[in-house]
Motif scaffolding. Structure first.
Motif, PDB file in Angstrom:
ATOM      1  N   ALA A  95       0.850  -1.190   0.000  1.00  0.00           N
ATOM      2  CA  ALA A  95       0.000   0.000   0.000  1.00  0.00           C
ATOM      3  C   ALA A  95       0.880   1.233   0.000  1.00  0.00           C
ATOM      4  CB  ALA A  95      -0.919   0.013   1.222  1.00  0.00           C
ATOM      5  N   ASP A  96       0.290   2.332  -0.368  1.00  0.00           N
ATOM      6  CA  ASP A  96       1.002   3.607  -0.395  1.00  0.00           C
ATOM      7  C   ASP A  96       0.315   4.548   0.577  1.00  0.00           C
ATOM      8  OD1 ASP A  96       2.291   5.920  -0.889  1.00  0.00           O
ATOM      9  OD2 ASP A  96       1.919   5.947  -3.054  1.00  0.00           O
ATOM     10  N   VAL A  97       1.017   4.924   1.623  1.00  0.00           N
ATOM     11  CA  VAL A  97       0.400   5.797   2.624  1.00  0.00           C
ATOM     12  C   VAL A  97       0.868   7.245   2.471  1.00  0.00           C
ATOM     13  CG1 VAL A  97       0.107   3.939   4.280  1.00  0.00           C
ATOM     14  CG2 VAL A  97       2.159   5.355   4.366  1.00  0.00           C
ATOM     15  N   SER A  98       1.427   7.560   1.319  1.00  0.00           N
ATOM     16  CA  SER A  98       1.871   8.940   1.115  1.00  0.00           C
ATOM     17  C   SER A  98       0.716   9.897   1.365  1.00  0.00           C
ATOM     18  CB  SER A  98       2.360   9.120  -0.324  1.00  0.00           C
ATOM     19  OG  SER A  98       3.453   8.276  -0.572  1.00  0.00           O
ATOM     20  N   GLY A  99       1.003  10.955   2.068  1.00  0.00           N
ATOM     21  CA  GLY A  99      -0.039  11.946   2.340  1.00  0.00           C
ATOM     22  C   GLY A  99      -0.790  11.689   3.621  1.00  0.00           C
ATOM     23  N   SER A 100      -0.468  10.595   4.298  1.00  0.00           N
ATOM     24  CA  SER A 100      -1.136  10.352   5.575  1.00  0.00           C
ATOM     25  C   SER A 100      -0.141   9.738   6.555  1.00  0.00           C
ATOM     26  CB  SER A 100      -2.351   9.436   5.388  1.00  0.00           C
ATOM     27  OG  SER A 100      -1.934   8.152   5.012  1.00  0.00           O
ATOM     28  N   VAL A 101      -0.499   9.806   7.808  1.00  0.00           N
ATOM     29  CA  VAL A 101       0.281   9.159   8.860  1.00  0.00           C
ATOM     30  C   VAL A 101      -0.629   8.100   9.468  1.00  0.00           C
ATOM     31  CG1 VAL A 101       1.594   9.488  10.973  1.00  0.00           C
ATOM     32  CG2 VAL A 101       1.443  11.338   9.312  1.00  0.00           C
ATOM     33  N   ALA A 102      -0.233   6.850   9.360  1.00  0.00           N
ATOM     34  CA  ALA A 102      -1.111   5.758   9.784  1.00  0.00           C
ATOM     35  C   ALA A 102      -0.442   4.944  10.877  1.00  0.00           C
ATOM     36  CB  ALA A 102      -1.448   4.863   8.597  1.00  0.00           C
ATOM     37  N   ILE A 103      -1.195   4.676  11.921  1.00  0.00           N
ATOM     38  CA  ILE A 103      -0.703   3.864  13.023  1.00  0.00           C
ATOM     39  C   ILE A 103      -1.680   2.717  13.224  1.00  0.00           C
ATOM     40  CG2 ILE A 103       0.088   3.824  15.418  1.00  0.00           C
ATOM     41  CD1 ILE A 103      -0.753   7.113  13.879  1.00  0.00           C
ATOM     42  N   SER A 104      -1.144   1.520  13.226  1.00  0.00           N
ATOM     43  CA  SER A 104      -1.990   0.354  13.451  1.00  0.00           C
ATOM     44  C   SER A 104      -1.687  -0.245  14.811  1.00  0.00           C
ATOM     45  CB  SER A 104      -1.754  -0.692  12.354  1.00  0.00           C
ATOM     46  OG  SER A 104      -2.345  -0.264  11.144  1.00  0.00           O
ATOM     47  N   TYR A 105      -2.703  -0.824  15.376  1.00  0.00           N
ATOM     48  CA  TYR A 105      -2.537  -1.514  16.649  1.00  0.00           C
ATOM     49  C   TYR A 105      -3.160  -2.894  16.497  1.00  0.00           C
ATOM     50  CZ  TYR A 105      -2.831  -2.576  21.618  1.00  0.00           C
ATOM     51  OH  TYR A 105      -2.707  -3.167  22.842  1.00  0.00           O
ATOM     52  N   LEU A 106      -2.322  -3.885  16.641  1.00  0.00           N
ATOM     53  CA  LEU A 106      -2.797  -5.254  16.485  1.00  0.00           C
ATOM     54  C   LEU A 106      -3.484  -5.704  17.759  1.00  0.00           C
ATOM     55  CD1 LEU A 106       0.184  -6.911  14.639  1.00  0.00           C
ATOM     56  CD2 LEU A 106      -2.148  -6.687  13.799  1.00  0.00           C
ATOM     57  N   LEU A 107      -4.727  -6.054  17.602  1.00  0.00           N
ATOM     58  CA  LEU A 107      -5.462  -6.568  18.755  1.00  0.00           C
ATOM     59  C   LEU A 107      -5.243  -8.073  18.880  1.00  0.00           C
ATOM     60  CD1 LEU A 107      -8.701  -4.542  18.048  1.00  0.00           C
ATOM     61  CD2 LEU A 107      -6.905  -3.990  19.684  1.00  0.00           C
ATOM     62  N   SER A 108      -5.030  -8.710  17.756  1.00  0.00           N
ATOM     63  CA  SER A 108      -4.644 -10.124  17.763  1.00  0.00           C
ATOM     64  C   SER A 108      -3.978 -10.434  16.439  1.00  0.00           C
ATOM     65  CB  SER A 108      -5.869 -11.026  17.973  1.00  0.00           C
ATOM     66  OG  SER A 108      -6.741 -10.940  16.855  1.00  0.00           O
ATOM     67  N   GLY A 109      -3.187 -11.491  16.416  1.00  0.00           N
ATOM     68  CA  GLY A 109      -2.499 -11.867  15.191  1.00  0.00           C
ATOM     69  C   GLY A 109      -1.149 -11.201  15.071  1.00  0.00           C
ATOM     70  N   GLN A 110      -0.589 -11.290  13.892  1.00  0.00           N
ATOM     71  CA  GLN A 110       0.755 -10.757  13.690  1.00  0.00           C
ATOM     72  C   GLN A 110       0.899 -10.232  12.271  1.00  0.00           C
ATOM     73  OE1 GLN A 110       3.944 -13.084  15.360  1.00  0.00           O
ATOM     74  NE2 GLN A 110       5.340 -12.423  13.771  1.00  0.00           N
TER      75      GLN A 110
END
Lengths: 316, 106
Positions: A95-110
């Motif tokens: 994916a291309d996240v240019s233009g945004s700041v994205a933070i993910s938080y894994l609730l389960s899995g990897q």
């Protein structure tokens, strides 16, 4: 599977900007609230939903086996938050996240992210690298928050009192354990108590404050170059800098036909904010200041003299 | 040089009364006055040596401003009035702001 969404490109309608007081300055889309919810067992339907929600998503391979996707997302101005659970698939994707700041938080899995040619398994909150990047998602449940980069950058400039700051994130994990806890706590509270609550999110003040709070937490918890800037002393804000810029512009254009709009543009404020700032900080208005500056020019006798004339004349 | 060294000459006393900025300037100490009907120099401008602002002047007001012989400079704050062109032709004022007015053509 899912990488962060590519939000609206910078400068497009809906880009939110904050003013010197950290309030919205030009946020036509900030007042809109959009929700999306998808629950499907059809792989193709799931992929369609995902690629609609995340325009930059590319998935290599076809879904196989058992599939289940539950996705909810909320978009408010520069903020998009989405939570999904996915099972039955393990895809390489990019994916291309240019233009945004994205933070993910894994609730389960990897999740395994490929960064600079190296793969690393990620757990806990992580900041997606800028630009197109790839990774592999297994069965995961994940909560992601993405903010428009221009909004975050403007906000960072406001926080450090430096309008020339070019914001750069220098790492993908929180700066400290305390930062991690702060981010997780802030996100959990706002997601559960505010972002999912239509009644709350339809109150502009709550919506704006939620976006601001998340942005503040993002900037304080994830490594970026604004952290190295000393914060301005209490009570000193961008207002002073912008008024200085406005005054400098006025002083440099005494002989030009300028108005409030020109002065506000030079100070990077809206005319309304400019007017309010002048009244609050200087107890005058930009026009009054301009008039006084012109009179002051006359007062100090700095009007030009012309050959053959006994005294200077000027026309305003 | 203090604020009192600046003079503002208006064509009509009513204009001063109805213009908040002129009233504020007068409070601040500027010499704000109106021309008399007889076109005689107002007493407050006798011996005046600072810059004199002709505020929205008509032709007689500009004429009167020019008659204040000691004034260090004349500044006309005015709209785009055609009759100003003769004054512009005569004095070639520096253009500070607003519409640029050309001198009258011969």
């Amino acid at each position: 599977m899912i990488l962060a969404p590519r939000l609206r490109p910078p400068g497009s309608p809906g880009r939110a900007e904050i003013d010197s007081e950290g309030l919205k300055r030009q946020t036509p889309m900030l007042d809109t609230l959009q929700r999306c919810s998808v629950a499907t067992r059809d792989p193709q339907e799931g992929l369609d939903a995902l690629t609609q929600v995340y325009p930059g998503l590319r998935i290599d391979g076809d879904p196989e086996g058992s599939f289940a996707l539950e996705l909810t997302s909320v978009t408010a101005g520069p903020l998009r938050a989405h939570r999904y659970s996915l099972r039955g698939l393990s895809w390489p994707a990019s994916a291309d996240v240019s233009g945004s700041v994205a933070i993910s938080y894994l609730l389960s899995g990897q999740v395994t992210l490929d960064i600079d040619g190296a793969s690393s398994a990620t757990q806990g909150p992580f900041l997606h690298p800028q630009g197109r990047h790839s990774g592999a998602w297994g069965e995961v449940e994940q909560l992601t928050v993405a903010l428009d980069l221009p909004y975050v950058e403007d906000y960072a400039r406001h926080l450090v009192g430096n309008e020339d700051l070019r914001l750069e994130f220098t790492g993908s994990t929180p700066v400290s354990q305390a930062g991690l806890q702060h981010w997780v706590g802030t996100l959990a509270h706002l997601y559960r108590e505010v972002l999912l609550d239509d009644e709350a999110m339809n109150v502009p003040l709550i919506r704006h404050e939620t976006i601001r709070t998340l942005t503040t937490a993002l900037l304080r918890c994830f490594p970026n170059n604004s952290l190295a800037h000393p914060h301005p002393p209490e009570g000193v804000s961008m207002v002073a800098a912008r008024i200085r810029r406005a005054k400098a512009f006025i002083d440099a254009h005494l002989d030009t036909d300028i108005g409030l709009v020109d002065i506000a543009a030079a100070a990077r404020m809206s005319p309304h904010r400019m007017l309010a700032a002048f009244r609050r900080e200087l107890d005058t208005t930009p026009r009054e200041y301009l008039r006084a500056a012109r009179l002051n020019t006359a007062r100090h006798g700095s009007l030009p003299r012309f050959p053959g004339h006994a005294r200077p004349h000027a026309l305003v | 040089m203090g604020w009192e060294s600046i003079g503002i000459l208006a064509p009509d006393p009513a204009l001063i009364d109805n213009t908040p900025v002129l009233r504020r300037y007068r409070t601040r100490g500027l010499m704000v006055t109106a021309r008399s009907a007889e076109l005689s120099t107002p007493r407050s401008l006798e011996g005046f040596t600072g810059p004199l602002v002709a505020y929205r002047p008509d032709a007689p007001t500009l004429e009167l401003a020019e008659a204040v012989s000691g004034a260090g400079g004349i500044v006309a704050v005015s709209g785009n009035n055609d009759w100003l062109s003769s004054w512009i032709t005569a004095h070639q004022p520096a253009h500070l702001a607003g519409a640029r007015l050309d001198p009258a053509r011969p």
